[in-house]
Design a protein around this motif. Structure first.
Motif, PDB file in Angstrom:
ATOM      1  N   SER A   1     -12.515  -0.313  -2.262  1.00  0.00           N
ATOM      2  CA  SER A   1     -11.126  -0.303  -2.727  1.00  0.00           C
ATOM      3  C   SER A   1     -10.219   0.385  -1.720  1.00  0.00           C
ATOM      4  N   ALA A   2      -8.964  -0.057  -1.715  1.00  0.00           N
ATOM      5  CA  ALA A   2      -7.917   0.628  -0.978  1.00  0.00           C
ATOM      6  C   ALA A   2      -7.009   1.274  -2.018  1.00  0.00           C
ATOM      7  N   LEU A   3      -6.799   2.560  -1.896  1.00  0.00           N
ATOM      8  CA  LEU A   3      -5.904   3.279  -2.786  1.00  0.00           C
ATOM      9  C   LEU A   3      -4.575   3.412  -2.056  1.00  0.00           C
ATOM     10  N   VAL A   4      -3.531   2.879  -2.653  1.00  0.00           N
ATOM     11  CA  VAL A   4      -2.229   2.806  -2.008  1.00  0.00           C
ATOM     12  C   VAL A   4      -1.273   3.744  -2.737  1.00  0.00           C
ATOM     13  N   LEU A   5      -0.621   4.603  -1.983  1.00  0.00           N
ATOM     14  CA  LEU A   5       0.349   5.554  -2.518  1.00  0.00           C
ATOM     15  C   LEU A   5       1.651   5.321  -1.777  1.00  0.00           C
TER      16      LEU A   5
ATOM     17  N   ASP B   1      12.392   7.602  -7.294  1.00  0.00           N
ATOM     18  CA  ASP B   1      12.350   9.023  -6.963  1.00  0.00           C
ATOM     19  C   ASP B   1      10.981   9.635  -7.262  1.00  0.00           C
ATOM     20  N   ALA B   2       9.938   8.833  -7.094  1.00  0.00           N
ATOM     21  CA  ALA B   2       8.575   9.314  -7.314  1.00  0.00           C
ATOM     22  C   ALA B   2       7.603   8.516  -6.447  1.00  0.00           C
ATOM     23  N   TYR B   3       6.363   8.975  -6.421  1.00  0.00           N
ATOM     24  CA  TYR B   3       5.309   8.242  -5.735  1.00  0.00           C
ATOM     25  C   TYR B   3       4.526   7.440  -6.756  1.00  0.00           C
ATOM     26  N   VAL B   4       4.124   6.240  -6.369  1.00  0.00           N
ATOM     27  CA  VAL B   4       3.373   5.333  -7.230  1.00  0.00           C
ATOM     28  C   VAL B   4       2.022   5.081  -6.564  1.00  0.00           C
ATOM     29  N   ALA B   5       0.975   5.038  -7.368  1.00  0.00           N
ATOM     30  CA  ALA B   5      -0.363   4.790  -6.833  1.00  0.00           C
ATOM     31  C   ALA B   5      -0.928   3.515  -7.444  1.00  0.00           C
TER      32      ALA B   5
ATOM     33  N   SER C   1      -0.136  -8.170   5.945  1.00  0.00           N
ATOM     34  CA  SER C   1       0.661  -8.404   7.152  1.00  0.00           C
ATOM     35  C   SER C   1       1.185  -7.090   7.725  1.00  0.00           C
ATOM     36  N   PHE C   2       1.152  -7.002   9.040  1.00  0.00           N
ATOM     37  CA  PHE C   2       1.637  -5.833   9.777  1.00  0.00           C
ATOM     38  C   PHE C   2       2.634  -6.323  10.802  1.00  0.00           C
ATOM     39  N   ARG C   3       3.867  -5.894  10.620  1.00  0.00           N
ATOM     40  CA  ARG C   3       4.924  -6.370  11.507  1.00  0.00           C
ATOM     41  C   ARG C   3       5.956  -5.273  11.705  1.00  0.00           C
ATOM     42  N   ASP C   4       6.376  -5.068  12.918  1.00  0.00           N
ATOM     43  CA  ASP C   4       7.383  -4.070  13.267  1.00  0.00           C
ATOM     44  C   ASP C   4       7.026  -2.679  12.754  1.00  0.00           C
ATOM     45  N   GLY C   5       5.747  -2.343  12.802  1.00  0.00           N
ATOM     46  CA  GLY C   5       5.314  -1.013  12.403  1.00  0.00           C
ATOM     47  C   GLY C   5       5.214  -0.788  10.906  1.00  0.00           C
ATOM     48  N   VAL C   6       5.274  -1.852  10.112  1.00  0.00           N
ATOM     49  CA  VAL C   6       5.203  -1.725   8.653  1.00  0.00           C
ATOM     50  C   VAL C   6       4.136  -2.672   8.118  1.00  0.00           C
ATOM     51  N   VAL C   7       3.209  -2.122   7.347  1.00  0.00           N
ATOM     52  CA  VAL C   7       2.217  -2.950   6.670  1.00  0.00           C
ATOM     53  C   VAL C   7       2.745  -3.233   5.263  1.00  0.00           C
ATOM     54  N   LYS C   8       2.672  -4.492   4.868  1.00  0.00           N
ATOM     55  CA  LYS C   8       3.148  -4.908   3.547  1.00  0.00           C
ATOM     56  C   LYS C   8       1.942  -5.344   2.732  1.00  0.00           C
TER      57      LYS C   8
ATOM     58  N   ASP D   1       1.757  -6.761  -8.906  1.00  0.00           N
ATOM     59  CA  ASP D   1       2.133  -5.950 -10.053  1.00  0.00           C
ATOM     60  C   ASP D   1       3.622  -6.151 -10.306  1.00  0.00           C
ATOM     61  N   VAL D   2       3.985  -6.413 -11.541  1.00  0.00           N
ATOM     62  CA  VAL D   2       5.389  -6.664 -11.856  1.00  0.00           C
ATOM     63  C   VAL D   2       6.241  -5.428 -11.578  1.00  0.00           C
ATOM     64  N   ALA D   3       5.731  -4.256 -11.910  1.00  0.00           N
ATOM     65  CA  ALA D   3       6.506  -3.024 -11.734  1.00  0.00           C
ATOM     66  C   ALA D   3       6.624  -2.616 -10.265  1.00  0.00           C
ATOM     67  N   ALA D   4       5.620  -2.909  -9.472  1.00  0.00           N
ATOM     68  CA  ALA D   4       5.624  -2.557  -8.051  1.00  0.00           C
ATOM     69  C   ALA D   4       4.946  -3.691  -7.286  1.00  0.00           C
ATOM     70  N   PRO D   5       5.675  -4.756  -6.977  1.00  0.00           N
ATOM     71  CA  PRO D   5       5.053  -5.940  -6.395  1.00  0.00           C
ATOM     72  C   PRO D   5       4.521  -5.769  -4.972  1.00  0.00           C
ATOM     73  N   MET D   6       5.136  -4.902  -4.173  1.00  0.00           N
ATOM     74  CA  MET D   6       4.724  -4.796  -2.779  1.00  0.00           C
ATOM     75  C   MET D   6       4.890  -3.354  -2.302  1.00  0.00           C
ATOM     76  N   ALA D   7       3.918  -2.893  -1.546  1.00  0.00           N
ATOM     77  CA  ALA D   7       3.999  -1.576  -0.910  1.00  0.00           C
ATOM     78  C   ALA D   7       4.317  -1.784   0.559  1.00  0.00           C
ATOM     79  N   ARG D   8       5.333  -1.088   1.035  1.00  0.00           N
ATOM     80  CA  ARG D   8       5.699  -1.141   2.457  1.00  0.00           C
ATOM     81  C   ARG D   8       5.442   0.240   3.044  1.00  0.00           C
TER      82      ARG D   8
END
Length: 130
Positions: free
Chosen positions: A72-76, A81-85, A97-104, A109-116
């Motif tokens: 598993s990858a645990l993403v934080l 105004d908070a951190y989501v895990a 995808s990794f582009r311009d120094g940002v991994v997406k 998840d409806v509440a948090a669809p993508m982590a950048r």
């Protein structure tokens, strides 16, 4: 219009303006302190108790982290105004995808669809990921 009506109208307008100002002030997000390795580990341990962290990559801007825990990858990451895990399969995180120094990382998840998350490079080499 008599004097009592105008006083009541002015009082009501002042009360409405005060409530609008309070609502606007309450929506101002409080700035978060940037993540470091220790804080990211602590937050992930709270969210995923009992999951051992093999390796952690903290974002260059301190606004997120990715950790490996077995398959598993645990993403934080910062959301509002908070951190989501969240957790996703490691293979999915590595193939993100990794582009311009940002991994997406797609979280599906409806509440948090993508982590950048801003990282120096991604995916990690097999030696780093182990």
């Amino acid at each position: 219009m008599d004097k009592a009506f105008l006083i009541q109208l002015a009082g009501s307008a002042a009360a409405v303006m005060a409530l609008v100002a309070l609502a606007a002030w309450a929506k101002i997000a409080k700035p978060l302190t940037p993540l470091d390795d220790a804080r990211a580990r602590r937050l992930l341990a709270q969210e995923f108790p009992g999951k051992p962290l093999e390796r952690i990559w903290v974002a260059t801007d301190g606004r997120g982290a990715v950790a490996r825990s077995g398959a598993s990858a645990l993403v934080l990451f910062e959301l509002g105004d908070a951190y989501v895990a969240r957790h996703v399969p490691w293979a999915q995180a590595v193939s993100s995808s990794f582009r311009d120094g940002v991994v997406k990382i797609d979280l599906s998840d409806v509440a948090a669809p993508m982590a950048r998350i801003a990282l120096d490079r991604w995916p990690p080499t097999p030696r780093e990921a182990a």
